[in-house]
Design a protein around this motif. Structure first.
Motif, PDB file in Angstrom:
ATOM      1  N   UNK A   9       0.849  -1.179   0.000  1.00  0.00           N
ATOM      2  CA  UNK A   9       0.000   0.000   0.000  1.00  0.00           C
ATOM      3  C   UNK A   9       0.892   1.240   0.000  1.00  0.00           C
ATOM      4  N   UNK A  10       0.330   2.357  -0.449  1.00  0.00           N
ATOM      5  CA  UNK A  10       1.111   3.578  -0.507  1.00  0.00           C
ATOM      6  C   UNK A  10       1.040   4.414   0.751  1.00  0.00           C
ATOM      7  N   UNK A  16       2.182  -0.321   8.049  1.00  0.00           N
ATOM      8  CA  UNK A  16       3.484   0.322   7.851  1.00  0.00           C
ATOM      9  C   UNK A  16       4.192   0.508   9.190  1.00  0.00           C
ATOM     10  N   UNK A  17       3.435   0.906  10.214  1.00  0.00           N
ATOM     11  CA  UNK A  17       3.991   1.084  11.558  1.00  0.00           C
ATOM     12  C   UNK A  17       4.535  -0.245  12.094  1.00  0.00           C
ATOM     13  N   UNK A  18       3.818  -1.327  11.839  1.00  0.00           N
ATOM     14  CA  UNK A  18       4.274  -2.647  12.271  1.00  0.00           C
ATOM     15  C   UNK A  18       5.618  -2.993  11.629  1.00  0.00           C
ATOM     16  N   UNK A  19       5.707  -2.751  10.330  1.00  0.00           N
ATOM     17  CA  UNK A  19       6.942  -3.054   9.615  1.00  0.00           C
ATOM     18  C   UNK A  19       8.100  -2.207  10.125  1.00  0.00           C
ATOM     19  N   UNK A  20       7.863  -0.924  10.311  1.00  0.00           N
ATOM     20  CA  UNK A  20       8.916  -0.028  10.782  1.00  0.00           C
ATOM     21  C   UNK A  20       9.379  -0.412  12.190  1.00  0.00           C
ATOM     22  N   UNK A  21       8.457  -0.853  13.017  1.00  0.00           N
ATOM     23  CA  UNK A  21       8.823  -1.268  14.372  1.00  0.00           C
ATOM     24  C   UNK A  21       9.681  -2.528  14.325  1.00  0.00           C
ATOM     25  N   UNK A  22       9.325  -3.474  13.454  1.00  0.00           N
ATOM     26  CA  UNK A  22      10.146  -4.666  13.277  1.00  0.00           C
ATOM     27  C   UNK A  22      11.554  -4.282  12.829  1.00  0.00           C
ATOM     28  N   UNK A  23      11.646  -3.368  11.874  1.00  0.00           N
ATOM     29  CA  UNK A  23      12.950  -2.943  11.366  1.00  0.00           C
ATOM     30  C   UNK A  23      13.785  -2.261  12.443  1.00  0.00           C
ATOM     31  N   UNK A  24      13.125  -1.546  13.356  1.00  0.00           N
ATOM     32  CA  UNK A  24      13.847  -0.905  14.461  1.00  0.00           C
ATOM     33  C   UNK A  24      14.584  -1.941  15.304  1.00  0.00           C
ATOM     34  N   UNK A  38       3.879   0.087  -3.243  1.00  0.00           N
ATOM     35  CA  UNK A  38       2.928  -0.197  -4.319  1.00  0.00           C
ATOM     36  C   UNK A  38       1.666   0.655  -4.145  1.00  0.00           C
ATOM     37  N   UNK A  39       1.099   1.132  -5.251  1.00  0.00           N
ATOM     38  CA  UNK A  39       1.428   0.787  -6.643  1.00  0.00           C
ATOM     39  C   UNK A  39       2.525   1.649  -7.282  1.00  0.00           C
ATOM     40  N   UNK A  81       7.279  -8.666   3.198  1.00  0.00           N
ATOM     41  CA  UNK A  81       6.091  -8.241   2.464  1.00  0.00           C
ATOM     42  C   UNK A  81       5.057  -7.780   3.475  1.00  0.00           C
ATOM     43  N   UNK A  82       4.482  -6.603   3.264  1.00  0.00           N
ATOM     44  CA  UNK A  82       3.395  -6.187   4.152  1.00  0.00           C
ATOM     45  C   UNK A  82       2.200  -5.695   3.352  1.00  0.00           C
ATOM     46  N   UNK A  83       1.030  -5.901   3.907  1.00  0.00           N
ATOM     47  CA  UNK A  83      -0.208  -5.435   3.278  1.00  0.00           C
ATOM     48  C   UNK A  83      -1.305  -5.395   4.325  1.00  0.00           C
ATOM     49  N   UNK A  84      -2.095  -4.331   4.349  1.00  0.00           N
ATOM     50  CA  UNK A  84      -3.280  -4.353   5.198  1.00  0.00           C
ATOM     51  C   UNK A  84      -4.203  -5.481   4.753  1.00  0.00           C
ATOM     52  N   UNK A  85      -5.099  -5.872   5.616  1.00  0.00           N
ATOM     53  CA  UNK A  85      -6.052  -6.934   5.310  1.00  0.00           C
ATOM     54  C   UNK A  85      -7.190  -6.356   4.466  1.00  0.00           C
ATOM     55  N   UNK A  86      -7.161  -6.620   3.167  1.00  0.00           N
ATOM     56  CA  UNK A  86      -8.202  -6.127   2.261  1.00  0.00           C
ATOM     57  C   UNK A  86      -9.120  -7.302   1.907  1.00  0.00           C
ATOM     58  N   UNK A  87     -10.350  -7.264   2.387  1.00  0.00           N
ATOM     59  CA  UNK A  87     -11.336  -8.336   2.189  1.00  0.00           C
ATOM     60  C   UNK A  87     -10.706  -9.723   2.374  1.00  0.00           C
ATOM     61  N   UNK A  88     -10.025  -9.877   3.494  1.00  0.00           N
ATOM     62  CA  UNK A  88      -9.416 -11.139   3.931  1.00  0.00           C
ATOM     63  C   UNK A  88      -8.262 -11.596   3.031  1.00  0.00           C
ATOM     64  N   UNK A  89      -7.633 -10.649   2.349  1.00  0.00           N
ATOM     65  CA  UNK A  89      -6.518 -10.994   1.471  1.00  0.00           C
ATOM     66  C   UNK A  89      -5.512  -9.854   1.411  1.00  0.00           C
ATOM     67  N   UNK A  90      -4.393 -10.107   0.695  1.00  0.00           N
ATOM     68  CA  UNK A  90      -3.425  -9.048   0.432  1.00  0.00           C
ATOM     69  C   UNK A  90      -4.042  -8.025  -0.511  1.00  0.00           C
ATOM     70  N   UNK A  91      -3.461  -6.855  -0.569  1.00  0.00           N
ATOM     71  CA  UNK A  91      -3.963  -5.816  -1.461  1.00  0.00           C
ATOM     72  C   UNK A  91      -3.837  -6.263  -2.920  1.00  0.00           C
ATOM     73  N   UNK A  92      -4.675  -5.692  -3.778  1.00  0.00           N
ATOM     74  CA  UNK A  92      -4.583  -5.992  -5.201  1.00  0.00           C
ATOM     75  C   UNK A  92      -3.231  -5.598  -5.769  1.00  0.00           C
ATOM     76  N   UNK A  93      -2.647  -4.527  -5.214  1.00  0.00           N
ATOM     77  CA  UNK A  93      -1.326  -4.093  -5.664  1.00  0.00           C
ATOM     78  C   UNK A  93      -0.270  -5.157  -5.414  1.00  0.00           C
TER      79      UNK A  93
END
Length: 235
Positions: A9-10, A16-24, A38-39, A81-93
């Motif tokens: 997602x853009x 995104x916060x979850x990913x950044x915290x993991x990277x910290x 993406x996109x 790889x990260x993506x919010x939960x969009x209708x129980x799946x990864x984003x279309x992007x």
């Protein structure tokens, strides 16, 4: 160490916060982190032309976007790889980008480096469990040969980063630290999995068969790597 992060997602929300915290917790000062959003950084929709399979990935209509991402993945020790939960799946992007990576599945032309990496998939949801989303993204990495993929789902009970509770933020940080520790340990001792080896040998047999002549591009790749003989991608 090199880390590739692909954001499905853009916007910079809870996932995104979850990913950044993991990277910290995961990355050191001298580590190289390549991020793709993406996109914006991805290709247009896969049109199913089969050019990547039959002619070569460099001839894909979206190669100028696809190849820098896949190259970064192949050169990294860790892929996120990260993506919010969009209708129980990864984003279309994200799904669209994965469609462009199909030629790198074990069934076709997997890259040897992928058998020695560690993956992490991350997803948040306001309410519905995002477990299917992280599993779905993990499946994509595993079919590309990645032997171990950790999963970090989180039900945030919030619509955006500004409405997440302090209690949830504590939970997010605690889980991020725990998963980062696991990823780091695995990255320091990379090795192929038994399941990955079984899949490799299964498709090695397929590529050794006369029936594999239907796609000379794939078959030639396996021969060039020495995999039809005694070379193995995890050595």
């Amino acid at each position: 160490m090199k880390i590739t992060v692909i954001h499905g997602q853009g916007h910079k929300g809870i996932t995104y916060k979850m990913t950044k915290t993991v990277l910290d917790f995961l990355a050191e000062d001298d580590d190289e982190i390549n991020e793709f959003f993406l996109p914006k950084d991805g290709p247009g929709f896969c049109v199913g032309c089969n050019t990547c399979f039959m002619k070569g990935e460099e001839f894909c209509p979206g190669a100028d976007k696809v190849q820098p991402i896949i190259k970064s993945m192949e050169e990294s020790e860790i892929i996120i790889l990260d993506s919010p939960n969009y209708v129980m799946e990864m984003s279309g992007n994200m799904k669209n980008l994965m469609d462009h990576f199909a030629y790198r599945w074990i069934t076709h032309r997997p890259h040897a480096n992928m058998f020695k990496k560690v993956g992490l998939t991350i997803s948040s949801s306001a309410g519905a469990p995002p477990s299917n989303t992280v599993k779905s993204m993990a499946k994509q990495l595993k079919w590309m040969g990645v032997p171990k993929v950790y999963k970090f789902p989180l039900i945030s009970n919030a619509l955006n980063i500004s409405t997440i509770s302090s209690k949830k933020e504590v939970e997010l940080k605690r889980k991020a630290e725990k998963i980062a520790s696991k990823v780091k340990r695995r990255a320091q001792n990379p090795h192929a999995s038994l399941k990955g080896k079984i899949m490799f040998y299964m498709f090695r047999k397929m590529q050794s068969s006369p029936d594999a002549a239907w796609n000379p591009k794939d078959r030639d790749w396996w021969i060039e790597q020495g995999w039809i003989e005694n070379v193995r991608p995890w050595k």
